[in-house]
Write a protein that holds these residues in place. Structure first.
Motif, PDB file in Angstrom:
ATOM      1  N   VAL A 150       0.827  -1.206   0.000  1.00  0.00           N
ATOM      2  CA  VAL A 150       0.000   0.000   0.000  1.00  0.00           C
ATOM      3  C   VAL A 150       0.862   1.257   0.000  1.00  0.00           C
ATOM      4  O   VAL A 150       0.565   2.236  -0.701  1.00  0.00           O
ATOM      5  CB  VAL A 150      -0.947   0.015   1.214  1.00  0.00           C
ATOM      6  CG1 VAL A 150      -1.745   1.308   1.271  1.00  0.00           C
ATOM      7  CG2 VAL A 150      -1.871  -1.194   1.183  1.00  0.00           C
ATOM      8  N   ILE A 151       1.908   1.260   0.801  1.00  0.00           N
ATOM      9  CA  ILE A 151       2.783   2.430   0.918  1.00  0.00           C
ATOM     10  C   ILE A 151       4.233   1.979   0.975  1.00  0.00           C
ATOM     11  O   ILE A 151       4.572   1.004   1.654  1.00  0.00           O
ATOM     12  CB  ILE A 151       2.423   3.266   2.171  1.00  0.00           C
ATOM     13  CG1 ILE A 151       3.349   4.492   2.264  1.00  0.00           C
ATOM     14  CG2 ILE A 151       2.482   2.429   3.432  1.00  0.00           C
ATOM     15  CD1 ILE A 151       2.920   5.487   3.322  1.00  0.00           C
ATOM     16  N   ASP A 152       5.063   2.668   0.220  1.00  0.00           N
ATOM     17  CA  ASP A 152       6.495   2.393   0.252  1.00  0.00           C
ATOM     18  C   ASP A 152       7.021   2.607   1.665  1.00  0.00           C
ATOM     19  O   ASP A 152       6.773   3.649   2.273  1.00  0.00           O
ATOM     20  CB  ASP A 152       7.213   3.321  -0.733  1.00  0.00           C
ATOM     21  CG  ASP A 152       8.724   3.218  -0.619  1.00  0.00           C
ATOM     22  OD1 ASP A 152       9.251   2.102  -0.696  1.00  0.00           O
ATOM     23  OD2 ASP A 152       9.366   4.275  -0.417  1.00  0.00           O
ATOM     24  N   ASN A 153       7.736   1.613   2.213  1.00  0.00           N
ATOM     25  CA  ASN A 153       8.177   1.686   3.601  1.00  0.00           C
ATOM     26  C   ASN A 153       9.104   2.860   3.863  1.00  0.00           C
ATOM     27  O   ASN A 153       9.045   3.483   4.932  1.00  0.00           O
ATOM     28  CB  ASN A 153       8.871   0.386   3.998  1.00  0.00           C
ATOM     29  CG  ASN A 153       7.893  -0.764   4.206  1.00  0.00           C
ATOM     30  OD1 ASN A 153       8.267  -1.835   4.619  1.00  0.00           O
ATOM     31  ND2 ASN A 153       6.619  -0.547   3.911  1.00  0.00           N
ATOM     32  N   VAL A 154       9.970   3.184   2.915  1.00  0.00           N
ATOM     33  CA  VAL A 154      10.891   4.312   3.097  1.00  0.00           C
ATOM     34  C   VAL A 154      10.116   5.627   3.159  1.00  0.00           C
ATOM     35  O   VAL A 154      10.345   6.470   4.032  1.00  0.00           O
ATOM     36  CB  VAL A 154      11.930   4.356   1.963  1.00  0.00           C
ATOM     37  CG1 VAL A 154      12.773   5.633   2.053  1.00  0.00           C
ATOM     38  CG2 VAL A 154      12.833   3.131   2.028  1.00  0.00           C
ATOM     39  N   GLU A 155       9.168   5.777   2.258  1.00  0.00           N
ATOM     40  CA  GLU A 155       8.372   7.001   2.249  1.00  0.00           C
ATOM     41  C   GLU A 155       7.489   7.096   3.491  1.00  0.00           C
ATOM     42  O   GLU A 155       7.300   8.168   4.079  1.00  0.00           O
ATOM     43  CB  GLU A 155       7.514   7.063   0.990  1.00  0.00           C
ATOM     44  CG  GLU A 155       6.825   8.403   0.788  1.00  0.00           C
ATOM     45  CD  GLU A 155       6.185   8.527  -0.574  1.00  0.00           C
ATOM     46  OE1 GLU A 155       5.514   9.542  -0.814  1.00  0.00           O
ATOM     47  OE2 GLU A 155       6.366   7.605  -1.398  1.00  0.00           O
ATOM     48  N   GLY A 156       6.938   5.945   3.916  1.00  0.00           N
ATOM     49  CA  GLY A 156       6.118   5.939   5.122  1.00  0.00           C
ATOM     50  C   GLY A 156       6.914   6.332   6.350  1.00  0.00           C
ATOM     51  O   GLY A 156       6.451   7.119   7.192  1.00  0.00           O
ATOM     52  N   ALA A 157       8.139   5.798   6.461  1.00  0.00           N
ATOM     53  CA  ALA A 157       8.988   6.142   7.604  1.00  0.00           C
ATOM     54  C   ALA A 157       9.340   7.621   7.603  1.00  0.00           C
ATOM     55  O   ALA A 157       9.415   8.268   8.651  1.00  0.00           O
ATOM     56  CB  ALA A 157      10.258   5.295   7.578  1.00  0.00           C
ATOM     57  N   GLU A 158       9.546   8.181   6.408  1.00  0.00           N
ATOM     58  CA  GLU A 158       9.859   9.608   6.311  1.00  0.00           C
ATOM     59  C   GLU A 158       8.668  10.461   6.731  1.00  0.00           C
ATOM     60  O   GLU A 158       8.819  11.477   7.422  1.00  0.00           O
ATOM     61  CB  GLU A 158      10.283   9.937   4.889  1.00  0.00           C
ATOM     62  CG  GLU A 158      10.815  11.345   4.719  1.00  0.00           C
ATOM     63  CD  GLU A 158      11.408  11.552   3.339  1.00  0.00           C
ATOM     64  OE1 GLU A 158      10.667  12.058   2.470  1.00  0.00           O
ATOM     65  OE2 GLU A 158      12.583  11.203   3.135  1.00  0.00           O
ATOM     66  N   LEU A 159       7.467  10.038   6.360  1.00  0.00           N
ATOM     67  CA  LEU A 159       6.272  10.774   6.770  1.00  0.00           C
ATOM     68  C   LEU A 159       6.092  10.737   8.285  1.00  0.00           C
ATOM     69  O   LEU A 159       5.675  11.732   8.898  1.00  0.00           O
ATOM     70  CB  LEU A 159       5.034  10.194   6.073  1.00  0.00           C
ATOM     71  CG  LEU A 159       4.849  10.579   4.601  1.00  0.00           C
ATOM     72  CD1 LEU A 159       3.730   9.758   3.980  1.00  0.00           C
ATOM     73  CD2 LEU A 159       4.555  12.069   4.467  1.00  0.00           C
ATOM     74  N   LEU A 160       6.410   9.614   8.909  1.00  0.00           N
ATOM     75  CA  LEU A 160       6.331   9.528  10.372  1.00  0.00           C
ATOM     76  C   LEU A 160       7.298  10.514  11.020  1.00  0.00           C
ATOM     77  O   LEU A 160       6.960  11.184  12.007  1.00  0.00           O
ATOM     78  CB  LEU A 160       6.638   8.102  10.832  1.00  0.00           C
ATOM     79  CG  LEU A 160       5.607   7.035  10.456  1.00  0.00           C
ATOM     80  CD1 LEU A 160       6.136   5.643  10.802  1.00  0.00           C
ATOM     81  CD2 LEU A 160       4.280   7.287  11.160  1.00  0.00           C
ATOM     82  N   ALA A 161       8.505  10.614  10.459  1.00  0.00           N
ATOM     83  CA  ALA A 161       9.481  11.568  10.996  1.00  0.00           C
ATOM     84  C   ALA A 161       8.997  13.001  10.803  1.00  0.00           C
ATOM     85  O   ALA A 161       9.135  13.851  11.690  1.00  0.00           O
ATOM     86  CB  ALA A 161      10.838  11.371  10.316  1.00  0.00           C
ATOM     87  N   GLN A 162       8.409  13.281   9.641  1.00  0.00           N
ATOM     88  CA  GLN A 162       7.937  14.639   9.364  1.00  0.00           C
ATOM     89  C   GLN A 162       6.807  15.049  10.301  1.00  0.00           C
ATOM     90  O   GLN A 162       6.762  16.185  10.785  1.00  0.00           O
ATOM     91  CB  GLN A 162       7.485  14.727   7.908  1.00  0.00           C
ATOM     92  CG  GLN A 162       8.632  14.685   6.909  1.00  0.00           C
ATOM     93  CD  GLN A 162       8.156  14.621   5.474  1.00  0.00           C
ATOM     94  OE1 GLN A 162       6.996  14.316   5.208  1.00  0.00           O
ATOM     95  NE2 GLN A 162       9.051  14.906   4.534  1.00  0.00           N
ATOM     96  N   VAL A 163       5.883  14.127  10.574  1.00  0.00           N
ATOM     97  CA  VAL A 163       4.764  14.490  11.443  1.00  0.00           C
ATOM     98  C   VAL A 163       5.241  14.655  12.887  1.00  0.00           C
ATOM     99  O   VAL A 163       4.699  15.481  13.635  1.00  0.00           O
ATOM    100  CB  VAL A 163       3.622  13.456  11.326  1.00  0.00           C
ATOM    101  CG1 VAL A 163       3.889  12.214  12.155  1.00  0.00           C
ATOM    102  CG2 VAL A 163       2.288  14.078  11.728  1.00  0.00           C
ATOM    103  N   LEU A 164       6.278  13.934  13.295  1.00  0.00           N
ATOM    104  CA  LEU A 164       6.838  14.149  14.638  1.00  0.00           C
ATOM    105  C   LEU A 164       7.544  15.502  14.721  1.00  0.00           C
ATOM    106  O   LEU A 164       7.489  16.174  15.763  1.00  0.00           O
ATOM    107  CB  LEU A 164       7.815  13.023  14.993  1.00  0.00           C
ATOM    108  CG  LEU A 164       7.188  11.689  15.393  1.00  0.00           C
ATOM    109  CD1 LEU A 164       8.274  10.660  15.673  1.00  0.00           C
ATOM    110  CD2 LEU A 164       6.296  11.845  16.625  1.00  0.00           C
ATOM    111  N   TRP A 165       8.193  15.906  13.664  1.00  0.00           N
ATOM    112  CA  TRP A 165       8.811  17.236  13.634  1.00  0.00           C
ATOM    113  C   TRP A 165       7.736  18.320  13.752  1.00  0.00           C
ATOM    114  O   TRP A 165       7.885  19.284  14.507  1.00  0.00           O
ATOM    115  CB  TRP A 165       9.604  17.398  12.344  1.00  0.00           C
ATOM    116  CG  TRP A 165      10.116  18.770  12.063  1.00  0.00           C
ATOM    117  CD1 TRP A 165       9.763  19.596  11.048  1.00  0.00           C
ATOM    118  CD2 TRP A 165      11.111  19.502  12.815  1.00  0.00           C
ATOM    119  NE1 TRP A 165      10.465  20.791  11.108  1.00  0.00           N
ATOM    120  CE2 TRP A 165      11.300  20.755  12.178  1.00  0.00           C
ATOM    121  CE3 TRP A 165      11.858  19.211  13.956  1.00  0.00           C
ATOM    122  CZ2 TRP A 165      12.193  21.708  12.645  1.00  0.00           C
ATOM    123  CZ3 TRP A 165      12.757  20.171  14.434  1.00  0.00           C
ATOM    124  CH2 TRP A 165      12.911  21.390  13.790  1.00  0.00           C
ATOM    125  N   ALA A 166       6.633  18.130  13.030  1.00  0.00           N
ATOM    126  CA  ALA A 166       5.519  19.082  13.138  1.00  0.00           C
ATOM    127  C   ALA A 166       4.945  19.080  14.552  1.00  0.00           C
ATOM    128  O   ALA A 166       4.601  20.134  15.103  1.00  0.00           O
ATOM    129  CB  ALA A 166       4.432  18.718  12.121  1.00  0.00           C
TER     130      ALA A 166
END
Length: 261
Positions: A150-166
């Motif tokens: 469903v979602i590329d694992n690398v891109e998903g992990a990056e989105l998790l990092a971005q939302v934690l930064w926010a």
């Protein structure tokens, strides 16, 4: 979402008094516990154990002092010299025994040059809320392999990092608002309810309250998106139909970050 290379990396560092997030390397003194996952490097100050007993060290120091004094006396050294040397030995030894190691602390080598790439949380509630979100994000990250179709694992992990930064940005603003609201409340109790100063303070409190509500809404949105990502991915092995819920969770995280940066 197509496969991609990670371009966003978040550093999280925790010591007993603060939590810091950064888009530049962080450090924690005294051999921290390091955990790298996804696009996040998590550094935690190692737990400090109880102070060891100083009795053995005192016994050894006193024994050495007695041996030194006996040796000096046997060699015919003047009594005043013996007393001075033994006293110096005891003073230096006592200082070493009673000295305490400094507590571990977060260090940000690039903060002075790039302050906008760092957020620092010192308030108890802000630190606790952020670390709860980190746990939720890591839970979602562990479940990513279950939804790789469903979602590329690398891109998903990056989105998790971005939302934690926010999230750390939102909590940093709430931390500032907390102090502002407290100061306004103290000023209001000392002012005249009918004065223009009091009316201005009332308006400031109203604006601060509105901003507070906005931060709470943003945090709720972030928490819900992370929780949905974790729960949906964990259920993917048993319910293949949850793929759309996973997509929605990560779209929401992308929106949270994209609307702010």
């Amino acid at each position: 979402m197509s496969p991609s290379e990670p371009t966003f990396h978040l550093w999280v560092a925790v010591d007993p008094s603060r939590v810091m997030t950064a888009l530049a390397p962080l450090k924690v003194t005294s051999s921290p516990l390091r955990h790298d996952w996804g696009s996040i490097t998590d550094l935690r100050a190692a737990p400090v154990g109880p102070e060891p007993s100083k009795t053995p060290a005192v016994i050894v120091l006193c024994t050495i002092a007695l041996l030194v004094s006996a040796g000096l006396c046997a060699s015919g050294a003047p009594l005043i010299v013996t007393l001075l040397l033994v006293g110096l030995l005891l003073a230096l030894g006592s200082a070493g025994i009673t000295s305490k190691k400094p507590p571990p602390r977060v260090e940000a080598p690039d903060q002075a040059a790039y302050p906008d790439l760092h957020h620092t949380l010192t308030g108890g509630e802000e630190r606790e809320d952020f670390l709860d979100l980190v746990e939720l994000a890591e839970r979602a990250g562990r479940a990513l392999p279950e939804v790789s179709n469903v979602i590329d694992n690398v891109e998903g992990a990056e989105l998790l990092a971005q939302v934690l930064w926010a999230a750390s940005d939102v909590l940093s603003r709430r931390q500032q608002l907390r102090g502002q609201v407290r100061r306004q409340q103290q000023a209001a109790t000392a002012g005249d309810a009918g004065s223009r100063v009091s009316q201005a303070l009332t308006e400031q409190r109203r604006r601060a309250s509105s901003l507070w509500d906005e931060t709470e809404a943003e945090l709720t949105r972030i928490r819900d998106a992370l929780e949905l990502a974790a729960v949906a991915a964990e259920n993917a092995a048993h319910e293949p139909s949850v793929g759309e819920a996973v997509r929605e969770a990560y779209r929401e995280q992308a929106d949270v970050y994209g609307e702010r940066y």
